[in-house]
Design an enzyme around this catalytic site. Structure first.
Site, mmCIF file in Angstrom:
data_model
loop_
_atom_site.group_PDB
_atom_site.id
_atom_site.type_symbol
_atom_site.label_atom_id
_atom_site.label_comp_id
_atom_site.label_asym_id
_atom_site.label_seq_id
_atom_site.Cartn_x
_atom_site.Cartn_y
_atom_site.Cartn_z
ATOM 1 N N LEU A 58 -44.619 -100.976 47.666
ATOM 2 C CA LEU A 58 -45.876 -100.316 47.981
ATOM 3 C C LEU A 58 -46.824 -100.731 46.866
ATOM 4 O O LEU A 58 -46.552 -100.480 45.689
ATOM 5 C CB LEU A 58 -45.693 -98.800 48.044
ATOM 6 C CG LEU A 58 -46.862 -97.984 48.615
ATOM 7 C CD1 LEU A 58 -47.185 -98.421 50.040
ATOM 8 C CD2 LEU A 58 -46.559 -96.496 48.589
ATOM 9 N N ASP A 59 -47.915 -101.393 47.228
ATOM 10 C CA ASP A 59 -48.802 -102.010 46.241
ATOM 11 C C ASP A 59 -49.291 -101.021 45.200
ATOM 12 O O ASP A 59 -49.399 -99.819 45.454
ATOM 13 C CB ASP A 59 -50.011 -102.638 46.942
ATOM 14 C CG ASP A 59 -49.621 -103.724 47.922
ATOM 15 O OD1 ASP A 59 -48.565 -104.331 47.716
ATOM 16 O OD2 ASP A 59 -50.368 -103.929 48.886
ATOM 17 N N ILE A 60 -49.658 -101.544 44.044
ATOM 18 C CA ILE A 60 -50.122 -100.714 42.938
ATOM 19 C C ILE A 60 -51.369 -99.918 43.320
ATOM 20 O O ILE A 60 -51.580 -98.791 42.849
ATOM 21 C CB ILE A 60 -50.391 -101.588 41.689
ATOM 22 C CG1 ILE A 60 -50.637 -100.721 40.456
ATOM 23 C CG2 ILE A 60 -51.543 -102.549 41.925
ATOM 24 C CD1 ILE A 60 -50.666 -101.496 39.170
#
Length: 281
Positions: free
Chosen positions: A130-132
């Site tokens: 899950l992207d930053i």
């Protein structure tokens, strides 16, 4: 003492390594299988298994209760990941989401009958990224069966996202084949649905490619005039953001709300809970 024999074969097949066969039968992960074999907890056709042995679908695999007891103590947790945390290992000074797994951050409404113990951090790994700059549901587990179910090579697990977007529009194709964005300094941020071409929505659903590979069909629909709902069965790096860029959209906010049958629900941002024994992905 030994139990849990493998089910009868459903199709013919050649010999494969025992650890692979055990993973295919969803008994455990390959790594766990190797540990169990080394501990003498696995028998094939009534005989103690040796490391690296190959089996066929007709061979009978049995696992000692000690192994299944160890497996029952493995935990899976759900984190509502905030912006600024990375899913896996620390990078560029950003903390990994696992640092949120502390007694203080446990959701007060978590009714799972588990007690936090530092040993639960051992082997706890994220099941997908899950992207930053995204928030929402992140699953971390010690259970190789769950990891394989969510991110295995043959996984088709649905993942649902709510995506707030702005529209820049599209110009003419550049010589490289990429589309040139226009109105980059004045994007449409309200009632985006009214100006976004239906043909581009159709492309989001099916017809886009990333890294030279066609994407699987996705379910994409308007949740409200500024927010799309995506349901994907694959997880390429920054996939939704890159898909949106290809049709003139810019992602303003992205939140994962479901994986399989498990919902994020009311779990507060930055907090976590255990996956309950009754819950299945």
């Amino acid at each position: 003492m030994f139990r849990r024999a493998a089910p009868p074969p459903v199709a013919p097949g050649g010999p494969v390594r025992l650890n692979k066969r055990m993973a295919e039968l969803n008994m455990c992960s390959r790594r766990e299988a190797d540990e169990w074999i080394a501990n003498g907890w696995v028998k094939v056709n009534g005989q103690p298994a040796e490391m690296g042995v190959k089996v066929t679908p007709s061979d009978r695999i049995q696992v000692d209760k000690a192994a299944t007891g160890q497996q029952a103590n493995q935990v899976t947790i759900l984190i509502n990941k905030p912006i600024g945390y990375v899913s896996a290992q620390a990078e560029d000074g950003h903390e990994p989401a696992v640092t949120l797994f502390t007694p203080q951050n446990r959701w007060v409404d978590d009714n799972a009958r588990f007690f936090f113990h530092p040993s639960q951090l051992r082997g706890l790994a994220p099941c997908g990224r899950l992207d930053i700059d995204s928030i929402g549901l992140l699953v971390m587990t010690q259970d190789g069966r769950i990891a394989r179910q969510l991110i295995g090579e043959d996984s088709v697990m649905e993942k649902e996202y709510l995506v707030r977007v702005a529209y820049h529009g599209l110009g003419q194709p550049a010589p490289t084949g990429q589309l040139i964005r226009m109105d980059d300094d004045d994007p449409v941020t309200q009632n985006v649905q009214a100006v976004f071409p239906p043909a581009m929505l159709a492309r989001l659903r099916h017809g886009l490619s990333l890294d030279g590979q066609a994407l699987k069909p996705a379910r994409v629909e308007w949740q409200n005039p500024e927010q799309l709902r995506f349901v994907l069965t694959e997880g390429k790096k920054r996939q939704i953001r890159r898909m949106c860029e290809l049709v003139g959209l810019k992602v303003v906010g992205l939140k994962r709300v479901r994986i399989g049958k498990v919902m994020l629900g009311n779990l507060p941002v930055g907090q976590w809970r255990y996956l309950g024994p009754h819950e299945k992905f």
